[in-house]
Scaffold this motif. Sequence first.
Motif, PDB file in Angstrom:
ATOM      1  N   GLY A 306      61.385 -23.427 -56.891  1.00 24.76           N
ATOM      2  CA  GLY A 306      60.214 -23.399 -56.035  1.00 24.76           C
ATOM      3  C   GLY A 306      60.317 -22.501 -54.825  1.00 24.76           C
ATOM      4  N   GLU A 307      61.365 -21.703 -54.687  1.00 27.81           N
ATOM      5  CA  GLU A 307      61.490 -20.823 -53.530  1.00 27.81           C
ATOM      6  C   GLU A 307      60.549 -19.636 -53.685  1.00 27.81           C
ATOM      7  OE1 GLU A 307      65.306 -19.769 -50.995  1.00 27.81           O
ATOM      8  OE2 GLU A 307      65.188 -18.505 -52.776  1.00 27.81           O
ATOM      9  N   MET A 308      59.763 -19.357 -52.635  1.00 30.60           N
ATOM     10  CA  MET A 308      58.727 -18.338 -52.687  1.00 30.60           C
ATOM     11  C   MET A 308      59.275 -16.990 -52.246  1.00 30.60           C
ATOM     12  SD  MET A 308      55.315 -17.941 -50.344  1.00 30.60           S
ATOM     13  CE  MET A 308      56.346 -17.344 -49.004  1.00 30.60           C
ATOM     14  N   SER A 309      58.801 -15.918 -52.893  1.00 29.39           N
ATOM     15  CA  SER A 309      59.107 -14.541 -52.507  1.00 29.39           C
ATOM     16  C   SER A 309      57.780 -13.805 -52.373  1.00 29.39           C
ATOM     17  CB  SER A 309      59.998 -13.866 -53.544  1.00 29.39           C
ATOM     18  OG  SER A 309      61.233 -14.535 -53.679  1.00 29.39           O
ATOM     19  N   LEU A 310      57.449 -13.411 -51.134  1.00 27.05           N
ATOM     20  CA  LEU A 310      56.176 -12.752 -50.844  1.00 27.05           C
ATOM     21  C   LEU A 310      56.451 -11.342 -50.336  1.00 27.05           C
ATOM     22  CD1 LEU A 310      53.067 -13.035 -50.624  1.00 27.05           C
ATOM     23  CD2 LEU A 310      53.412 -13.730 -48.243  1.00 27.05           C
ATOM     24  N   PRO A 311      56.167 -10.299 -51.123  1.00 23.94           N
ATOM     25  CA  PRO A 311      56.418  -8.924 -50.664  1.00 23.94           C
ATOM     26  C   PRO A 311      55.318  -8.457 -49.711  1.00 23.94           C
ATOM     27  CG  PRO A 311      55.533  -8.886 -52.886  1.00 23.94           C
ATOM     28  CD  PRO A 311      55.686 -10.337 -52.519  1.00 23.94           C
ATOM     29  N   PHE A 312      55.706  -7.693 -48.696  1.00 24.24           N
ATOM     30  CA  PHE A 312      54.744  -7.155 -47.757  1.00 24.24           C
ATOM     31  C   PHE A 312      55.252  -5.813 -47.239  1.00 24.24           C
ATOM     32  CE2 PHE A 312      57.787  -9.279 -45.083  1.00 24.24           C
ATOM     33  CZ  PHE A 312      57.872  -8.493 -43.947  1.00 24.24           C
ATOM     34  N   ALA A 313      54.338  -5.056 -46.619  1.00 23.99           N
ATOM     35  CA  ALA A 313      54.663  -3.753 -46.040  1.00 23.99           C
ATOM     36  C   ALA A 313      54.058  -3.680 -44.656  1.00 23.99           C
ATOM     37  CB  ALA A 313      54.140  -2.611 -46.921  1.00 23.99           C
ATOM     38  N   ALA A 314      54.733  -2.976 -43.723  1.00 22.50           N
ATOM     39  CA  ALA A 314      54.259  -2.826 -42.351  1.00 22.50           C
ATOM     40  C   ALA A 314      54.574  -1.419 -41.872  1.00 22.50           C
ATOM     41  CB  ALA A 314      54.909  -3.864 -41.432  1.00 22.50           C
ATOM     42  N   THR A 315      53.686  -0.872 -41.022  1.00 23.96           N
ATOM     43  CA  THR A 315      53.870   0.471 -40.465  1.00 23.96           C
ATOM     44  C   THR A 315      53.447   0.452 -39.001  1.00 23.96           C
ATOM     45  OG1 THR A 315      51.635   1.173 -41.113  1.00 23.96           O
ATOM     46  CG2 THR A 315      53.421   1.576 -42.692  1.00 23.96           C
ATOM     47  N   ASP A 316      54.020   1.387 -38.233  1.00 23.00           N
ATOM     48  CA  ASP A 316      53.626   1.623 -36.846  1.00 23.00           C
ATOM     49  C   ASP A 316      54.213   2.961 -36.428  1.00 23.00           C
ATOM     50  OD1 ASP A 316      52.383   0.500 -34.311  1.00 23.00           O
ATOM     51  OD2 ASP A 316      54.409   0.990 -33.620  1.00 23.00           O
ATOM     52  N   ASP A 317      53.524   3.668 -35.514  1.00 21.21           N
ATOM     53  CA  ASP A 317      54.007   4.995 -35.141  1.00 21.21           C
ATOM     54  C   ASP A 317      55.311   4.943 -34.374  1.00 21.21           C
ATOM     55  OD1 ASP A 317      52.768   3.700 -33.103  1.00 21.21           O
ATOM     56  OD2 ASP A 317      51.398   5.320 -32.546  1.00 21.21           O
ATOM     57  N   TYR A 318      55.535   3.875 -33.591  1.00 24.98           N
ATOM     58  CA  TYR A 318      56.794   3.752 -32.849  1.00 24.98           C
ATOM     59  C   TYR A 318      57.671   2.610 -33.356  1.00 24.98           C
ATOM     60  CZ  TYR A 318      54.711   6.976 -29.501  1.00 24.98           C
ATOM     61  OH  TYR A 318      54.142   8.068 -28.910  1.00 24.98           O
ATOM     62  N   GLY A 319      57.240   1.881 -34.363  1.00 24.65           N
ATOM     63  CA  GLY A 319      58.056   0.822 -34.932  1.00 24.65           C
ATOM     64  C   GLY A 319      57.495  -0.559 -34.652  1.00 24.65           C
ATOM     65  N   VAL A 320      57.541  -1.414 -35.662  1.00 25.43           N
ATOM     66  CA  VAL A 320      57.071  -2.796 -35.542  1.00 25.43           C
ATOM     67  C   VAL A 320      58.166  -3.620 -34.869  1.00 25.43           C
ATOM     68  CG1 VAL A 320      56.284  -4.826 -36.811  1.00 25.43           C
ATOM     69  CG2 VAL A 320      55.644  -2.539 -37.593  1.00 25.43           C
ATOM     70  N   GLU A 321      57.768  -4.413 -33.875  1.00 30.76           N
ATOM     71  CA  GLU A 321      58.730  -5.232 -33.149  1.00 30.76           C
ATOM     72  C   GLU A 321      58.923  -6.598 -33.800  1.00 30.76           C
ATOM     73  OE1 GLU A 321      60.663  -4.650 -30.375  1.00 30.76           O
ATOM     74  OE2 GLU A 321      60.119  -2.566 -30.754  1.00 30.76           O
ATOM     75  N   GLU A 349      48.621 -25.069 -38.989  1.00 31.70           N
ATOM     76  CA  GLU A 349      48.896 -24.035 -39.969  1.00 31.70           C
ATOM     77  C   GLU A 349      50.397 -23.771 -40.042  1.00 31.70           C
ATOM     78  OE1 GLU A 349      48.307 -20.183 -37.015  1.00 31.70           O
ATOM     79  OE2 GLU A 349      46.755 -20.675 -38.489  1.00 31.70           O
ATOM     80  N   ILE A 350      50.831 -23.262 -41.175  1.00 26.43           N
ATOM     81  CA  ILE A 350      52.242 -22.913 -41.348  1.00 26.43           C
ATOM     82  C   ILE A 350      52.451 -21.519 -40.765  1.00 26.43           C
ATOM     83  CG2 ILE A 350      54.104 -22.603 -43.002  1.00 26.43           C
ATOM     84  CD1 ILE A 350      52.543 -24.326 -44.959  1.00 26.43           C
ATOM     85  N   ALA A 351      53.399 -21.399 -39.872  1.00 29.16           N
ATOM     86  CA  ALA A 351      53.712 -20.104 -39.253  1.00 29.16           C
ATOM     87  C   ALA A 351      55.209 -19.850 -39.395  1.00 29.16           C
ATOM     88  CB  ALA A 351      53.314 -20.093 -37.780  1.00 29.16           C
ATOM     89  N   VAL A 352      55.540 -18.765 -40.055  1.00 18.79           N
ATOM     90  CA  VAL A 352      56.941 -18.368 -40.224  1.00 18.79           C
ATOM     91  C   VAL A 352      57.076 -16.908 -39.811  1.00 18.79           C
ATOM     92  CG1 VAL A 352      57.458 -20.030 -42.044  1.00 18.79           C
ATOM     93  CG2 VAL A 352      56.546 -17.794 -42.657  1.00 18.79           C
ATOM     94  N   ALA A 353      58.223 -16.571 -39.253  1.00 19.97           N
ATOM     95  CA  ALA A 353      58.476 -15.194 -38.812  1.00 19.97           C
ATOM     96  C   ALA A 353      58.733 -14.295 -40.016  1.00 19.97           C
ATOM     97  CB  ALA A 353      59.673 -15.149 -37.869  1.00 19.97           C
ATOM     98  N   LEU A 354      58.204 -13.099 -39.942  1.00 17.82           N
ATOM     99  CA  LEU A 354      58.448 -12.121 -40.999  1.00 17.82           C
ATOM    100  C   LEU A 354      59.820 -11.490 -40.810  1.00 17.82           C
ATOM    101  CD1 LEU A 354      55.018 -10.249 -41.207  1.00 17.82           C
ATOM    102  CD2 LEU A 354      55.893 -11.999 -42.750  1.00 17.82           C
ATOM    103  N   PRO A 355      60.540 -11.263 -41.885  1.00 18.92           N
ATOM    104  CA  PRO A 355      61.849 -10.601 -41.748  1.00 18.92           C
ATOM    105  C   PRO A 355      61.668  -9.128 -41.389  1.00 18.92           C
ATOM    106  CG  PRO A 355      61.316 -10.909 -44.066  1.00 18.92           C
ATOM    107  CD  PRO A 355      60.244 -11.609 -43.287  1.00 18.92           C
ATOM    108  N   MET A 356      62.474  -8.661 -40.440  1.00 12.19           N
ATOM    109  CA  MET A 356      62.459  -7.265 -40.012  1.00 12.19           C
ATOM    110  C   MET A 356      63.739  -6.582 -40.486  1.00 12.19           C
ATOM    111  SD  MET A 356      59.663  -6.641 -38.212  1.00 12.19           S
ATOM    112  CE  MET A 356      58.684  -7.728 -39.266  1.00 12.19           C
ATOM    113  N   PRO A 357      63.694  -5.275 -40.741  1.00 16.00           N
ATOM    114  CA  PRO A 357      64.925  -4.570 -41.117  1.00 16.00           C
ATOM    115  C   PRO A 357      65.975  -4.677 -40.016  1.00 16.00           C
ATOM    116  CG  PRO A 357      62.982  -3.219 -41.571  1.00 16.00           C
ATOM    117  CD  PRO A 357      62.506  -4.392 -40.787  1.00 16.00           C
ATOM    118  N   ILE A 358      67.179  -5.054 -40.399  1.00 15.35           N
ATOM    119  CA  ILE A 358      68.255  -5.183 -39.406  1.00 15.35           C
ATOM    120  C   ILE A 358      68.655  -3.810 -38.883  1.00 15.35           C
ATOM    121  CG2 ILE A 358      70.615  -5.982 -39.051  1.00 15.35           C
ATOM    122  CD1 ILE A 358      70.113  -8.111 -41.144  1.00 15.35           C
TER     123      ILE A 358
END
Length: 869
Positions: A306-321, A349-358
């Motif tokens: 039952g572990e969920m895997s949700l793919p997503f993509a993010a962009t920003d000109d100076y980087g997503v914080e 509502e359920i709120a979880v932090a999105l993983p960021m590239p280390i």
Amino acid sequence: MASFSKHDVRRGLSALRWPLFWTRAGMYAEMLWRAIWPLATVVLLILAVLMLGLQDSVLVEVVWVGAVVAVLAVLATLFYAIKRFTTPSRAAAFVRLDETLPGRPIQALMDTQAVGDMDAASTAVWRAHQARMAERAATAQAVPADLRIARRDPYALRYVAALLFGVALIFGSILRIGSVADMTPGAGDGLAAGPVWEGWAESPRYTGRPTIYLNDIADGMLDVPAGSLITLRLYGEVGALSVTETVSGRASDPATVSNPEQDFTVINSGDIAIAGPGGRAWAIAVIPDSAPTVAVLDDPESDALGEMSLPFAATDDYGVEAGEARFVLDLPMVDRRHGLTIAPDARPEIAVALPMPIAGDRSDFEEVLIEDFSEHPWANLPVRVVLNALDASEQQAESEPRQIILPGRRFFDPLAAAVIEQRRDLLWSKGNAKRISQIMRAVAHLPDDVFRKEVDQLRMRRIFKRLETLASYGLTDEQQTQIARDMWDFALGLEEGDLSGALERLRQAQERLNQAMRDGASQAEIEELMRDLRRATEDYMQQLSRQAQQENQEGQDGQQQNSQNQMQMNQDDLQRMMDRIQELMEQGRMAEAEQALQELQEMLENMRVTQGEGGEGGQSPGEQAMEGLAETLREQQGLSDQAFRDLQEQFNPGAQAGQSQGNEGSNGGQGQGEQHDQGGTGQGEQSEGQQGGEGEQQGEGQGQGQESLADRQQALRDELNRQQGNLPGAGTPEGDAARDALDRAGRAMDNAEDALRQDDFAGAIDNQSQAMEALRESMRSLGEAMQQEAQGGEQGQGTSESDRRADARDPLGRDPGSNGSVGTEEGLLQGEDVYRRARDLLDEIRRRSGDGERPDVELEYLKRLLDRF
């Protein structure tokens, strides 16, 4: 030798004019640097401080104190320089230059003859000596200056001052030194005649752009990022300079345009103008800071647990914080039936932090959000997911809402699924408590048809009695959460099972797999359930085997006498049936897979493991395991022989072909020699009509390449895994020793396979030798286990297998071959690496064949050996 006169001496000394000049100049530099280095250090420090504008950021009193200290330091170092500096003399330069030459020739030229000047012979010797010294002096070179003062400056203050001065040259300005004049008495008049200004444009730190010193920027266009801080400082009479701007959006106030200190932030494009003497104007073009973007790439996936895997993509000109995922119940899409008809309790509502590239760039990346929401009340219910991204300028962006089913663990045990459904209804609303108790009482009305164990019935009764009691007084949030936790643990116990009986675990695994096929489970869930079924089947077979052994020892073998009409099945047949079931499920043929699973269930429940008796020619599980290990050992020996021949071919091309031609006549038919030459792959690879010969042997050698040899090694490793699962004697020291030996054999086979795939035949042979030794050790331990078991049985049942094998050995201790011929699976060099020993012998033969002093007969014999092997 010609006489050497005083005139020649003066001429030789005059030739040293330039070396002497540069040597004396170097001595001047030494004396000057040693005298003025403290003064130079102080001056550089003062200039660095002034050019960096540090005097503008402190109180004027501090500036005056610093000025006094600076003047005193300059005077002290100047006094030190005057006192330390001395002019180097010409004689000192002569001495330094003379010290670099062997024999001090310059001093010899300047000396006069002290004794014997009246003696012609003594004078001649003196002149000859001076002539040689003149020749040496002519080779003199200027002595370089020694500017090292590390002993005088142990803290390297001169380097610190030079570093600060370099920083001031890069980041400071020489114009800032003039600001000191503003702090002197009467400086206002001077500034009224010539006001000055300074300005800086500081970009936001997250942009990575440097600060711009506006005094160095000419009039015209100027590009700055949005959010840049403009700082202006006006010096001189108030009103002589004024600032107007249209980039900050603030209201224009005539009273503030002449303020000596002005700071504002650029939020839009516009103009900045400094009016007055030396003023400038710039057209500011704002470099926009785009808002980030974030989006869900695909629907979530879940694994068997039952572990969920949700793919997503993010962009920003100076980087997503940072980022966040929010899940909200999609109430209109919920199937409002049964326990969901009532209005749900309010839940955040359920709120979880999105993983960021280390590490790496955050301006454009793809990641996967992995979370387990199996225990959440909204698991397996429709929700809307919205992703949020934040950049360094605190701009936010949200993705489009996406409707998904919140992944959660699925339960395939019917009772566990019912408990989980009621748990969901309890978490949906506390008002469902009474209804849940009634439903579960109805479920448990006939406990014998529902529960596998009485303890499960008692556990469920305790949970729902507690629920009824608490519901009568009104459930609190804490009580609701605790009862839901108990129901989850209870359902997990039903689903995963803590059953002690192998048959019950087998039935449970089959029921769960049946339910999964009917419910349309995912491929990952079916694979996990299929693995559970295989494990349960192996446990059940081992239990049947132990039960059959016990019945055989107790003499309860009456039913075995009437087994002639019963179908016989071994472990391989079971594995093939389960492989077929899994293949049908992978192809989507669920009806056929369910029918095959039902047949397997009936067959297993009606199965009875039988053990043969001596008079009937049957075999016990130990004898079957021993026979299987012996066959595995023969196949491993064949693979090792093939690898050894490939190694010979690698170092001696053509040797194998010659050997095959030489043995052509002796390998006819379908005998054991041909089978052994085929690599020990078993009799199943031979056809009845085959005849040995050159064509067959060469075809086999060409068709069985290195890749196929590695594949055969891998297949043998898989067969060993199967045999290891069916090995009897579990729990006994001998049985555990046999299993440990098989573990070592399996690891050696894995290493041999890797070596074969890398063309490392020597390494493969070493690992295969280790595997064969481990197999022999396992067979010895298994034989001891069988002997211990036989000794514990009834007396007079005949000799054990090990005794029979011992009686059949020949005087050399070799076991009989499979067809009655004398042979042994064990090498004669026990405890040694036979192939390494063979290579050593081959090296020794080559060494002796190269010894020309040996007799011709011996050399011919050694040559024939090399040609053969």
